[in-house]
Every structure is written in C-alpha cells, then in structure tokens.
Design a protein around this motif. Sequence first.
Motif, PDB file in Angstrom:
ATOM      1  N   LYS A 278     -21.442 122.948  17.575  1.00 48.70           N
ATOM      2  CA  LYS A 278     -20.660 121.692  17.040  1.00 48.70           C
ATOM      3  C   LYS A 278     -19.470 121.917  16.139  1.00 48.70           C
ATOM      4  O   LYS A 278     -18.398 121.454  16.450  1.00 48.70           O
ATOM      5  N   ASP A 279     -19.653 123.061  15.241  1.00 46.98           N
ATOM      6  CA  ASP A 279     -18.808 123.288  14.058  1.00 46.98           C
ATOM      7  C   ASP A 279     -18.026 124.638  14.263  1.00 46.98           C
ATOM      8  O   ASP A 279     -16.970 124.645  13.618  1.00 46.98           O
ATOM      9  N   LYS A 280     -18.534 125.569  15.174  1.00 47.88           N
ATOM     10  CA  LYS A 280     -18.105 126.805  15.133  1.00 47.88           C
ATOM     11  C   LYS A 280     -17.603 127.292  16.311  1.00 47.88           C
ATOM     12  O   LYS A 280     -17.558 128.378  16.683  1.00 47.88           O
ATOM     13  N   ASP A 281     -17.279 126.346  17.213  1.00 46.76           N
ATOM     14  CA  ASP A 281     -16.698 126.321  18.685  1.00 46.76           C
ATOM     15  C   ASP A 281     -17.799 127.404  19.482  1.00 46.76           C
ATOM     16  O   ASP A 281     -17.040 128.166  20.110  1.00 46.76           O
ATOM     17  N   GLY A 282     -18.852 127.469  19.304  1.00 46.78           N
ATOM     18  CA  GLY A 282     -19.731 128.411  20.070  1.00 46.78           C
ATOM     19  C   GLY A 282     -20.036 127.806  21.301  1.00 46.78           C
ATOM     20  O   GLY A 282     -19.764 126.841  21.750  1.00 46.78           O
ATOM     21  N   GLU A 283     -20.349 128.876  22.418  1.00 47.25           N
ATOM     22  CA  GLU A 283     -20.488 128.492  23.861  1.00 47.25           C
ATOM     23  C   GLU A 283     -21.849 128.947  24.218  1.00 47.25           C
ATOM     24  O   GLU A 283     -22.239 130.045  23.853  1.00 47.25           O
ATOM     25  N   LEU A 284     -22.724 128.005  24.753  1.00 43.74           N
ATOM     26  CA  LEU A 284     -23.873 128.571  25.159  1.00 43.74           C
ATOM     27  C   LEU A 284     -24.181 129.209  26.273  1.00 43.74           C
ATOM     28  O   LEU A 284     -23.322 128.751  27.545  1.00 43.74           O
ATOM     29  N   HIS A 285     -24.791 130.350  26.439  1.00 50.51           N
ATOM     30  CA  HIS A 285     -24.902 131.020  27.754  1.00 50.51           C
ATOM     31  C   HIS A 285     -26.395 131.097  28.185  1.00 50.51           C
ATOM     32  O   HIS A 285     -27.017 131.788  27.556  1.00 50.51           O
ATOM     33  N   GLN A 286     -26.834 130.316  29.109  1.00 48.39           N
ATOM     34  CA  GLN A 286     -28.207 130.354  29.498  1.00 48.39           C
ATOM     35  C   GLN A 286     -28.319 131.499  30.478  1.00 48.39           C
ATOM     36  O   GLN A 286     -28.020 131.344  31.720  1.00 48.39           O
ATOM     37  N   LEU A 287     -29.111 132.530  30.306  1.00 52.14           N
ATOM     38  CA  LEU A 287     -29.292 133.787  30.978  1.00 52.14           C
ATOM     39  C   LEU A 287     -30.469 133.740  31.829  1.00 52.14           C
ATOM     40  O   LEU A 287     -30.809 134.549  33.014  1.00 52.14           O
ATOM     41  N   ALA A 288     -31.285 132.826  31.798  1.00 51.29           N
ATOM     42  CA  ALA A 288     -32.509 132.664  32.526  1.00 51.29           C
ATOM     43  C   ALA A 288     -32.900 131.196  32.784  1.00 51.29           C
ATOM     44  O   ALA A 288     -32.992 130.232  31.610  1.00 51.29           O
ATOM     45  N   SER A 289     -33.106 130.624  33.993  1.00 48.04           N
ATOM     46  CA  SER A 289     -33.426 129.253  34.128  1.00 48.04           C
ATOM     47  C   SER A 289     -34.836 129.027  34.242  1.00 48.04           C
ATOM     48  O   SER A 289     -35.388 127.734  34.058  1.00 48.04           O
ATOM     49  N   GLU A 290     -35.714 129.948  34.616  1.00 41.41           N
ATOM     50  CA  GLU A 290     -36.939 130.028  34.404  1.00 41.41           C
ATOM     51  C   GLU A 290     -37.686 131.217  34.089  1.00 41.41           C
ATOM     52  O   GLU A 290     -37.129 132.491  34.106  1.00 41.41           O
ATOM     53  N   VAL A 291     -38.948 131.329  33.638  1.00 39.51           N
ATOM     54  CA  VAL A 291     -39.739 132.396  33.416  1.00 39.51           C
ATOM     55  C   VAL A 291     -41.312 132.447  34.191  1.00 39.51           C
ATOM     56  O   VAL A 291     -41.724 131.314  34.278  1.00 39.51           O
ATOM     57  N   GLU A 292     -41.762 133.635  34.252  1.00 40.94           N
ATOM     58  CA  GLU A 292     -42.937 133.737  34.687  1.00 40.94           C
ATOM     59  C   GLU A 292     -44.081 133.869  33.856  1.00 40.94           C
ATOM     60  O   GLU A 292     -43.990 134.483  32.823  1.00 40.94           O
ATOM     61  N   ILE A 293     -45.047 132.896  34.051  1.00 42.74           N
ATOM     62  CA  ILE A 293     -46.099 132.815  33.081  1.00 42.74           C
ATOM     63  C   ILE A 293     -47.459 132.915  33.617  1.00 42.74           C
ATOM     64  O   ILE A 293     -47.594 133.196  35.033  1.00 42.74           O
ATOM     65  N   SER A 294     -48.608 133.231  32.826  1.00 47.86           N
ATOM     66  CA  SER A 294     -49.874 133.121  33.309  1.00 47.86           C
ATOM     67  C   SER A 294     -50.624 132.618  32.568  1.00 47.86           C
ATOM     68  O   SER A 294     -50.817 132.570  31.100  1.00 47.86           O
ATOM     69  N   CYS A 295     -51.511 131.829  32.951  1.00 48.54           N
ATOM     70  CA  CYS A 295     -52.502 130.749  32.132  1.00 48.54           C
ATOM     71  C   CYS A 295     -53.863 130.275  33.312  1.00 48.54           C
ATOM     72  O   CYS A 295     -53.407 130.190  34.400  1.00 48.54           O
ATOM     73  N   LEU A 296     -54.839 129.683  32.669  1.00 43.78           N
ATOM     74  CA  LEU A 296     -55.536 128.925  33.310  1.00 43.78           C
ATOM     75  C   LEU A 296     -54.974 127.476  33.869  1.00 43.78           C
ATOM     76  O   LEU A 296     -54.162 127.001  33.227  1.00 43.78           O
ATOM     77  N   PRO A 297     -55.528 127.138  35.143  1.00 42.72           N
ATOM     78  CA  PRO A 297     -54.796 125.835  35.527  1.00 42.72           C
ATOM     79  C   PRO A 297     -54.743 124.547  34.517  1.00 42.72           C
ATOM     80  O   PRO A 297     -53.639 123.826  34.496  1.00 42.72           O
ATOM     81  N   LYS A 298     -55.784 124.710  33.770  1.00 39.56           N
ATOM     82  CA  LYS A 298     -55.614 123.384  32.775  1.00 39.56           C
ATOM     83  C   LYS A 298     -54.603 123.484  31.642  1.00 39.56           C
ATOM     84  O   LYS A 298     -54.287 122.676  31.029  1.00 39.56           O
ATOM     85  N   ASP A 299     -53.988 124.771  31.536  1.00 39.22           N
ATOM     86  CA  ASP A 299     -53.104 125.260  30.396  1.00 39.22           C
ATOM     87  C   ASP A 299     -51.732 125.107  31.008  1.00 39.22           C
ATOM     88  O   ASP A 299     -50.815 125.480  30.362  1.00 39.22           O
ATOM     89  N   LEU A 300     -51.451 125.087  32.310  1.00 40.50           N
ATOM     90  CA  LEU A 300     -50.258 125.112  32.906  1.00 40.50           C
ATOM     91  C   LEU A 300     -49.093 124.076  32.557  1.00 40.50           C
ATOM     92  O   LEU A 300     -49.275 122.938  32.915  1.00 40.50           O
TER      93      LEU A 300
END
Length: 218
Positions: A121-143
Amino acid sequence: MSDYTLNASVRNDLGKGASRRLRRANAQVPAIIYGGEQAPQPIAVDKTSFYKALEDEAFFSSIINLQVDGKAQQVVVRDLQRHPFKPLVTHADFLRVDATHELTLNVPLHVIGEDACAAIKDKDGELHQLASEVEISCLPKDLPEYLEVDISAVELGSTLHLSDLTVPAGVTLVALTHGEDHDNAVLSITKAKVRGGAEEEGEEETGGEAAAGEGDTE
C-alpha cells in the motif's frame, strides 16, 4: 471440508472403444477407483454433477462421497485426463480414503491481507506468488480445503518459505520432511519496477543530445 456427492455405476464394458461410446452418450464419464485393500473398480460417473463439482476449487482437496450403484465410498480425486483441445474430461482416477491412514495431496494457497500490507500500500511493493498449491499429508478428518498465507505484516523485500506457513493441527508439509533444502519459497514482495517519469525523461534528453551532436558533425 466441503461435502461433495457423486453418483456412479459399475462399468463392465471396458476398453478404449467402450470409453468412447460412454463419452459419446454424453451422460457419464469413465473413471476408476483404486487403493486400499479392494481391487481397482472401473466406474462411470454422472457427467452433470461431476462437471459442476469441477468448477469448485475445493473439490480437488475434499473428501468425496461416491455412490456406486447405491453403495457409498469415500474418495479423493487423484488424476484427471482431459481432451487435448476440447473442454472435456476423458477419464478420472479416484483414490479410496481410509479414515485411519494419512493421505497425501495438493491443496491451494490463498493469499490474504494484501489490502492491509504496508509494503504494498505505502511502499509500492509488488507481490509475487511463487506457488499456487502445496503438497500436504494428513488424516482424512484433518484435510483442509486450502492453506492461508497472511501477508498483512510482511515487509518489503521479504520472502516467505514453506516453513513460514501456518498449518492446521495434524497437517504436515511434505517437502519439509525431506530437509531444509526443500524449504521452498512461496511468495515474495519486492519493489515494483516503474518505468516512466524521470527515467524516461533522462532517456529522451540523452537521445536528444545525441541527435543534436550528430547534426553538428554534418
């Protein structure tokens, strides 16, 4: 976790020709269920409800209630095969879910807090999203359907890595289990590159002086 239910039937007519006939009928999509202690099961999924579910990002990271000839099975989408140029799914792979065993799949990253980020907002920064998704591991109830990345307090010139993400209890980022070398960057905020104004004026002046010099030598 969203609640998705798809209707399907057991598919006994197998082979490429059978799959083509099924798709041409325009009512079902050929698919297969595998995993667990049961044998792989070829099925045909109702096309209308399936295509509607595909429009929702959360569908790909949710437990799906698959009703196969009236018998319920819990699955996740493992793979989709698409037509090379038509907006059609030619085949779907579903993985059976066991409540007592962890599953591994990709979930989306949702960036929040951009409106409150002073670096942008104030410092003219530019956002660069380098990953749109990540791989996770969990039990089905915690997904989780997705993981949030709050950038409201991220400073200009900063880079966030996988280790900076906040994950729900019971969820593991798979890459981090392979060591620090796999702590990949997921986003950064850098000073926006701005062309114009003084920079362009300087270029114009330089160009003008060069042109004038050339004219003097003629």
